[in-house]
Write an enzyme that holds these catalytic residues in place. Structure first.
Site, PDB file in Angstrom:
ATOM      1  N   GLU A  97       0.881  -1.168   0.000  1.00  0.00           N
ATOM      2  CA  GLU A  97       0.000   0.000   0.000  1.00  0.00           C
ATOM      3  C   GLU A  97       0.920   1.219   0.000  1.00  0.00           C
ATOM      4  O   GLU A  97       1.639   1.449   0.973  1.00  0.00           O
ATOM      5  CB  GLU A  97      -0.863  -0.068   1.261  1.00  0.00           C
ATOM      6  CG  GLU A  97      -2.176   0.646   1.136  1.00  0.00           C
ATOM      7  CD  GLU A  97      -2.973   0.215  -0.085  1.00  0.00           C
ATOM      8  OE1 GLU A  97      -3.252  -0.986  -0.234  1.00  0.00           O
ATOM      9  OE2 GLU A  97      -3.302   1.088  -0.912  1.00  0.00           O
TER      10      GLU A  97
ATOM     11  N   CYS B  64       4.424  -2.168  -8.547  1.00  0.00           N
ATOM     12  CA  CYS B  64       3.077  -1.799  -8.099  1.00  0.00           C
ATOM     13  C   CYS B  64       3.081  -0.583  -7.145  1.00  0.00           C
ATOM     14  O   CYS B  64       3.319   0.522  -7.590  1.00  0.00           O
ATOM     15  CB  CYS B  64       2.396  -3.028  -7.508  1.00  0.00           C
ATOM     16  SG  CYS B  64       0.615  -2.910  -7.600  1.00  0.00           S
TER      17      CYS B  64
ATOM     18  N   HIS C 107       3.454  -7.806 -10.568  1.00  0.00           N
ATOM     19  CA  HIS C 107       4.285  -8.386  -9.497  1.00  0.00           C
ATOM     20  C   HIS C 107       5.176  -9.521  -9.998  1.00  0.00           C
ATOM     21  O   HIS C 107       4.829 -10.691  -9.823  1.00  0.00           O
ATOM     22  CB  HIS C 107       3.381  -8.919  -8.381  1.00  0.00           C
ATOM     23  CG  HIS C 107       2.687  -7.853  -7.617  1.00  0.00           C
ATOM     24  ND1 HIS C 107       3.252  -7.230  -6.525  1.00  0.00           N
ATOM     25  CD2 HIS C 107       1.488  -7.269  -7.807  1.00  0.00           C
ATOM     26  CE1 HIS C 107       2.417  -6.318  -6.066  1.00  0.00           C
ATOM     27  NE2 HIS C 107       1.341  -6.316  -6.819  1.00  0.00           N
TER      28      HIS C 107
ATOM     29  N   GLU D 230       7.695 -10.673  -8.682  1.00  0.00           N
ATOM     30  CA  GLU D 230       8.192 -11.461  -7.532  1.00  0.00           C
ATOM     31  C   GLU D 230       7.228 -12.583  -7.151  1.00  0.00           C
ATOM     32  O   GLU D 230       7.570 -13.455  -6.359  1.00  0.00           O
ATOM     33  CB  GLU D 230       8.466 -10.532  -6.331  1.00  0.00           C
ATOM     34  CG  GLU D 230       7.258 -10.014  -5.573  1.00  0.00           C
ATOM     35  CD  GLU D 230       6.478  -8.900  -6.277  1.00  0.00           C
ATOM     36  OE1 GLU D 230       6.776  -8.590  -7.450  1.00  0.00           O
ATOM     37  OE2 GLU D 230       5.543  -8.360  -5.650  1.00  0.00           O
TER      38      GLU D 230
HETATM   39  N1  GLN Z   1      -3.311  -0.286  -4.550  1.00  0.00           N
HETATM   40  C1  GLN Z   1      -2.006  -0.184  -4.004  1.00  0.00           C
HETATM   41  C2  GLN Z   1      -1.595   1.276  -3.835  1.00  0.00           C
HETATM   42  O1  GLN Z   1      -2.247   2.139  -4.320  1.00  0.00           O
HETATM   43  C3  GLN Z   1      -0.993  -0.913  -4.848  1.00  0.00           C
HETATM   44  C4  GLN Z   1      -1.323  -2.387  -4.884  1.00  0.00           C
HETATM   45  C5  GLN Z   1      -0.150  -3.299  -4.911  1.00  0.00           C
HETATM   46  O2  GLN Z   1       0.990  -2.899  -4.656  1.00  0.00           O
HETATM   47  N2  GLN Z   1      -0.420  -4.545  -5.161  1.00  0.00           N
HETATM   48  O3  GLN Z   1      -0.621   1.568  -3.235  1.00  0.00           O
END
Ligand code: GLN
Length: 194
Positions: A47, A77, A169, A171
């Protein structure tokens, strides 16, 4: 070589597993002092807003200094959101090193997570299994940014100088090619920094 992984929150362990598979010892970065001597930094998914809340100012400054010295980053991400210059639907802090505009959670919520095999030109065949979890959309890139992969019209993997960034991702697969690509960048930087 010493590779750091930001380990405040999110998927840092899966990245550590990838590095181990590539015979590298992962170094978890939680504080400024953990950055000492590293040759590259991975910013994991999770997040982005929480990562920022958990990052103290000294670590933030250290990461900015690390970038200024031209060290490589692999951002996935939420990590990509941390580096983006613009976030269209949030005011949260971002480093702004990567000249792209992103929209958080733009593919939908957790249930709308998906995966797809995508051809990534610099990796060649076979296609890469890309896993998207509440992924950001890269809505704009400047001419400084090389687009390495797209899914339909959506850009999902980019490179700008020493930053590699994916909205998916790598990983979470067994495929080490993207991490290897990043390690090659770190190796090269290390060679020219002696
Ligand atoms: N939704 C997340 C964000 O805004 C990112 C999601 C993720 O890293 N899988 O930070």
């Amino acid at each position: 070589m010493k590779i750091g992984i930001l380990a405040l929150q999110g998927g840092f362990e899966a990245h550590a597993g990838m590095l181990a598979r590539l015979n590298q010892t992962p170094f978890l970065v939680k504080k400024q002092k953990d950055m000492e001597g590293i040759h590259g930094l991975i910013l994991p998914g999770g997040e982005s807003s929480t990562n920022i809340k958990l990052m103290d100012e000294s670590l933030q400054k250290e990461i900015a200094a690390f970038y200024s010295k031209g060290y490589p980053f692999l951002a996935t991400c939420a990590g990509l959101i941390l580096l983006a210059k613009n976030i269209t639907n949030s005011e949260q802090f971002r480093f702004g090193f990567l000249d792209i505009e992103v929209k958080r959670n733009a593919y939908g919520n957790q249930r709308e997570s998906f995966s797809e095999d995508i051809f990534i030109e610099p990796l060649g065949k076979p296609d890469f299994h890309c896993v998207f979890i509440r992924a950001p959309k890269i809505e704009k890139t400047s001419e400084k940014v090389a687009v390495l992969a797209q899914i339909k019209d959506n850009i999902i993997f980019v490179k700008e100088n020493n930053i590699l960034a994916a909205s998916f991702h790598p990983e979470l697969t067994q495929d080490t090619r993207i991490h290897q690509m990043f390690l090659n960048m770190c190796e090269e930087k290390k060679m020219y920094t002696l």
